[in-house]
Design a protein around this motif. Structure first.
Motif, PDB file in Angstrom:
ATOM      1  N   PHE A   1       0.838  -1.190   0.000  1.00 20.22           N
ATOM      2  CA  PHE A   1       0.000   0.000   0.000  1.00 20.22           C
ATOM      3  C   PHE A   1       0.875   1.242   0.000  1.00 20.22           C
ATOM      4  O   PHE A   1       1.937   1.278   0.623  1.00 20.22           O
ATOM      5  N   GLY A   2       0.399   2.264  -0.697  1.00 17.77           N
ATOM      6  CA  GLY A   2       1.093   3.541  -0.669  1.00 17.77           C
ATOM      7  C   GLY A   2       0.856   4.258   0.643  1.00 17.77           C
ATOM      8  O   GLY A   2       0.119   3.784   1.531  1.00 17.77           O
TER       9      GLY A   2
ATOM     10  N   VAL B   1      -7.774  -1.213  -1.358  1.00 17.68           N
ATOM     11  CA  VAL B   1      -7.735   0.023  -0.581  1.00 17.68           C
ATOM     12  C   VAL B   1      -7.796  -0.339   0.898  1.00 17.68           C
ATOM     13  O   VAL B   1      -8.370  -1.352   1.284  1.00 17.68           O
ATOM     14  N   ARG B   2      -7.181   0.517   1.681  1.00 19.82           N
ATOM     15  CA  ARG B   2      -7.282   0.408   3.138  1.00 19.82           C
ATOM     16  C   ARG B   2      -7.822   1.738   3.638  1.00 19.82           C
ATOM     17  O   ARG B   2      -7.225   2.801   3.393  1.00 19.82           O
ATOM     18  N   VAL B   3      -8.969   1.680   4.310  1.00 12.52           N
ATOM     19  CA  VAL B   3      -9.649   2.871   4.808  1.00 12.52           C
ATOM     20  C   VAL B   3      -9.612   2.839   6.328  1.00 12.52           C
ATOM     21  O   VAL B   3      -9.913   1.800   6.945  1.00 12.52           O
ATOM     22  N   THR B   4      -9.252   3.962   6.949  1.00 11.70           N
ATOM     23  CA  THR B   4      -9.142   4.020   8.404  1.00 11.70           C
ATOM     24  C   THR B   4      -9.912   5.214   8.946  1.00 11.70           C
ATOM     25  O   THR B   4     -10.099   6.223   8.265  1.00 11.70           O
ATOM     26  N   TRP B   5     -10.347   5.072  10.187  1.00 12.36           N
ATOM     27  CA  TRP B   5     -11.023   6.155  10.906  1.00 12.36           C
ATOM     28  C   TRP B   5     -10.393   6.238  12.293  1.00 12.36           C
ATOM     29  O   TRP B   5     -10.418   5.266  13.050  1.00 12.36           O
ATOM     30  N   ASP B   6      -9.798   7.392  12.605  1.00 16.77           N
ATOM     31  CA  ASP B   6      -9.107   7.531  13.886  1.00 16.77           C
ATOM     32  C   ASP B   6      -9.918   8.320  14.912  1.00 16.77           C
ATOM     33  O   ASP B   6      -9.407   8.697  15.971  1.00 16.77           O
TER      34      ASP B   6
ATOM     35  N   ALA C   1      -5.318   4.418   1.948  1.00 15.27           N
ATOM     36  CA  ALA C   1      -4.093   3.951   1.304  1.00 15.27           C
ATOM     37  C   ALA C   1      -4.487   3.044   0.142  1.00 15.27           C
ATOM     38  O   ALA C   1      -5.467   2.292   0.231  1.00 15.27           O
ATOM     39  N   TYR C   2      -3.719   3.100  -0.930  1.00 16.25           N
ATOM     40  CA  TYR C   2      -4.074   2.408  -2.173  1.00 16.25           C
ATOM     41  C   TYR C   2      -2.948   1.486  -2.617  1.00 16.25           C
ATOM     42  O   TYR C   2      -1.765   1.808  -2.483  1.00 16.25           O
ATOM     43  N   ALA C   3      -3.340   0.344  -3.186  1.00 14.45           N
ATOM     44  CA  ALA C   3      -2.389  -0.568  -3.821  1.00 14.45           C
ATOM     45  C   ALA C   3      -2.977  -0.996  -5.158  1.00 14.45           C
ATOM     46  O   ALA C   3      -4.112  -1.487  -5.209  1.00 14.45           O
TER      47      ALA C   3
ATOM     48  N   VAL D   1      -6.386 -12.929  -5.516  1.00 11.14           N
ATOM     49  CA  VAL D   1      -5.481 -11.785  -5.565  1.00 11.14           C
ATOM     50  C   VAL D   1      -4.651 -11.797  -4.288  1.00 11.14           C
ATOM     51  O   VAL D   1      -5.160 -12.135  -3.214  1.00 11.14           O
ATOM     52  N   VAL D   2      -3.391 -11.478  -4.414  1.00 10.18           N
ATOM     53  CA  VAL D   2      -2.491 -11.435  -3.260  1.00 10.18           C
ATOM     54  C   VAL D   2      -2.338  -9.980  -2.841  1.00 10.18           C
ATOM     55  O   VAL D   2      -1.867  -9.145  -3.616  1.00 10.18           O
ATOM     56  N   VAL D   3      -2.767  -9.678  -1.614  1.00 13.45           N
ATOM     57  CA  VAL D   3      -2.749  -8.316  -1.094  1.00 13.45           C
ATOM     58  C   VAL D   3      -1.812  -8.249   0.098  1.00 13.45           C
ATOM     59  O   VAL D   3      -1.813  -9.152   0.945  1.00 13.45           O
ATOM     60  N   ASP D   4      -1.030  -7.204   0.173  1.00 19.78           N
ATOM     61  CA  ASP D   4      -0.102  -7.017   1.278  1.00 19.78           C
ATOM     62  C   ASP D   4      -0.833  -7.127   2.607  1.00 19.78           C
ATOM     63  O   ASP D   4      -1.848  -6.477   2.823  1.00 19.78           O
TER      64      ASP D   4
END
Length: 294
Positions: free
Chosen positions: A9-10, A68-73, A80-82, A169-172
């Motif tokens: 992910f970026g 995509v990885r979506v976060t809420w703090d 973040a995108y891959a 699909v292989v995802v980090d």
């Protein structure tokens, strides 16, 4: 890099939204709707309601698979995108739909907050969002699968469809491992072997064939009245399924799911006899009425 294998992910970027934003409630809804293998949510610590939340999900985009990885703090959303760099802008748009980033919250609060049947709900969650979708066709299939069964059963059924007909699909990080099936692949399925009642299986094949061929076009830019009429003309699709597609997949703001059992119970419990008063934001009223069951 081999097809189906994504790089890391970026760096996370802030996802701007209208304010206020109720990320906790949104993530609770999305967690209930998530298809195992396609979307994974970070474990929730019930002893720490302020702990950060996160979800990872796969996407099928123009240049290949992505994630995509979506976060809420508790204060802001991160993304973040891959995947292929030319698809990143599309991924951001899809995530914005998923999290209803641009909801007209001030107008929603003004319209719903003045009604005593919803005032407490609006005061407790002024930043409530519609739980959206990253892919309209995928959301339509999930709505059909969800007919007359629990969210957990629907997730299991969609997971079986994905395992059988979706691509690996292989995802980090390994949290997710599948792409939701294409409409073309599902349209070729034998309805007799799908993990659902036979009539629903036939309806699913018919729906995915219509979507794959272009006979049915679901798009946020088209008239909702036209799309609802076309959905209802599909075999096995009634008002509940069509309206769930409108609310979740197409982001329609003024759908009250009066055919939904939980919504009917809440309307009766609150003594609400004129839900038309919640227009033009009856979809947000629906989500408020769903909150006790999430």
């Amino acid at each position: 890099m081999p097809a189906g294998v994504l790089g890391p992910f970026g760096a996370p970027q802030r996802l701007a939204t209208t304010e206020p934003y109720d990320g906790a409630t949104l993530f609770a809804f999305l967690r209930r709707f998530a298809v195992p293998g396609v979307e994974a949510h970070d474990p929730v610590d019930p002893s720490d309601p302020c702990a950060p939340l996160g979800l990872t999900r796969t996407l099928r985009l123009a240049h290949g698979p992505a994630a995509v990885r979506v976060t809420w703090d508790g204060n802001e959303l991160g993304l973040a995108y891959a995947g292929h760099p030319d698809d990143e802008a599309d991924a951001v748009v899809r995530v914005r739909h998923l999290v209803d980033a641009d909801a007209p919250v001030a107008d929603v609060v003004a319209a719903l907050g003045r009604d005593p049947h919803l005032a407490e709900d609006v005061a407790s969650s002024p930043g409530l969002r519609l739980p959206g979708a990253t892919d309209v066709a995928e959301a339509a299939v999930q709505a059909l699968v969800s007919q007359q069964i629990s969210m957990a059963a629907a997730a299991r059924c969609s997971a079986k469809l994905t395992e059988t007909y979706g691509d690996e699909v292989v995802v980090d990080g390994g949290a997710v491992s599948r792409l939701f099936p294409t409409m073309e692949r599902l349209a070729e399925a034998d309805p007799e072997v799908l993990p659902m009642p036979r009539a629903r299986g036939r309806a699913l094949v018919a729906l995915t064939d219509a979507l794959a061929s272009g006979a049915l076009v679901l798009d946020r830019g088209r008239s909702w009245a036209d799309q609802r009429r076309e959905l209802l003309a599909q075999p096995g699709i009634g008002p509940w399924t069509a309206d769930v597609v409108g609310l979740r997949a197409l982001g329609q703001a003024d759908i009250l799911l009066t055919t939904d059992l939980a919504v009917r119970r809440q309307l009766e419990a609150r003594g609400m006899t004129d839900p038309a008063a919640w227009a033009p934001f009856r979809s947000y009223a629906t989500v408020h009425l769903w909150r006790p069951y999430v």
